[in-house]
Write an enzyme that holds these catalytic residues in place. Structure first.
Site, PDB file in Angstrom:
ATOM      1  CG  ASP A  33       3.912   3.282  -5.373  1.00 28.31           C
ATOM      2  OD1 ASP A  33       5.049   2.833  -5.102  1.00 28.31           O
ATOM      3  OD2 ASP A  33       3.062   3.510  -4.505  1.00 28.31           O
ATOM      4  CE  LYS A  35       3.013   0.511  -2.536  1.00 31.19           C
ATOM      5  NZ  LYS A  35       3.408   1.564  -1.594  1.00 31.19           N
ATOM      6  CG  ASN A  38      -0.005  -0.378  -5.024  1.00 32.37           C
ATOM      7  OD1 ASN A  38      -0.734  -0.238  -4.038  1.00 32.37           O
ATOM      8  ND2 ASN A  38       0.888   0.526  -5.361  1.00 32.37           N
ATOM      9  CG  ASP A  55      -2.488   3.158  -4.822  1.00 31.16           C
ATOM     10  OD1 ASP A  55      -2.979   4.222  -5.260  1.00 31.16           O
ATOM     11  OD2 ASP A  55      -1.724   3.115  -3.853  1.00 31.16           O
ATOM     12  CB  THR A  80       7.397   1.758  -2.828  1.00 28.16           C
ATOM     13  OG1 THR A  80       6.051   2.251  -2.710  1.00 28.16           O
ATOM     14  CG2 THR A  80       7.770   0.979  -1.581  1.00 28.16           C
TER      15      THR A  80
END
Length: 195
Positions: A33, A35, A38, A55, A80
Site C-alpha cells: 500500500d 502511496k 505513507n 504504515d 489504494t
C-alpha cells in the site's frame, strides 16, 4: 500539492523510498500500500527530504523462493486504487515485491508531472485503467532524460517480471541523479520531445 518537483529532488526521494522497500523486501516483506500518505519527509540532521516509509499495516510476508505472497482473505483486494499494480487489482493471489516497484513508479510519475498516470471517476475505473490501459508516459512538457522515461516505463510495466528488482532500481535512480548533477553547471537536459 505544489505541482511537479524538480527532477533531482524527485529522484532522491524515490531512491530513498526504494532503499526502505529494499530493506523490507530483503526481510521477505512486501508493503502492498505504498502511496504518498505513507511516506513522510523530515529534516534529519540538516538533510532535508529524509524519507520514512510508514504504515506497513497491510504488508504481507512473502513465502517460498518465488517471493510470492498469499492474501489474508482469498480474493481480497487490498491497497489504494491510484497506486495499485495491475496484478494486485486483477488477481491478488501470489503477489510479489514488484507491486511496490509499480506503486513507486506511480509516485515518481506523480512527482515529476504533478498528476497521476491513471484517472477515473470511481475506484473501479481507476483499477481497470491500471489493468487494461497502456503503460503511461510522461507528458512531453516534462523535461527529463530519456533514460528516466525508460526506467519509469519499466517500473510501470503491466508484467511484474519486467519491473526492475528493488536493488537494481536504487542503482538506476542514483545513476540518473548523478548524471543530472553533472549537467547542473552545463547544458540543460533535453526531453524526448526536444531530442
Amino acid at each position: 500539492e505544489a505541482g511537479p518537483l524538480p527532477t533531482t529532488r524527485a529522484l532522491k526521494i524515490a531512491s530513498e523510498i526504494a532503499q526502505s522497500l529494499a530493506e523490507a523486501h530483503d526481510r521477505g516483506l512486501a508493503h502492498r500500500d505504498l502511496k504518498p500518505e505513507n511516506v513522510i519527509l523530515v529534516d534529519a540532521a540538516g538533510h532535508p527530504d529524509f524519507v520514512k516509509v510508514l504504515d506497513f499495516g497491510i504488508a504481507k510476508f512473502l513465502t517460498g523462493s518465488s517471493g510470492e505472497s498469499s492474501v489474508t482473505r482469498t480474493g481480497a483486494v487490498v491497497g489504494t486504487p491510484h497506486y495499485m499494480a495491475p496484478e494486485q487489482a486483477a488477481a491478488p493471489k501470489g503477489l510479489t515485491t514488484a507491486v511496490d516497484v509499480y506503486a513507486l513508479g506511480v509516485m515518481l510519475y506523480e512527482m515529476l508531472s504533478g498528476s497521476l498516470p491513471f484517472q477515473g471517476e470511481t475506484p473501479v475505473e481507476v483499477l481497470m485503467a491500471h489493468v487494461t490501459g497502456p503503460v503511461p508516459t510522461l507528458p512531453d512538457a516534462v523535461h527529463v532524460p530519456q533514460a528516466l522515461r525508460d526506467l519509469l516505463a519499466r517500473m510501470l510495466a503491466k508484467d511484474p517480471a519486467e519491473r526492475p528488482p528493488t536493488l537494481d532500481l536504487i542503482g538506476a535512480l542514483d545513476d540518473l541523479r548523478a548524471g543530472l548533477a553533472g549537467h547542473a553547471a552545463g547544458a540543460p537536459v533535453v526531453s524526448a520531445a526536444e531530442g
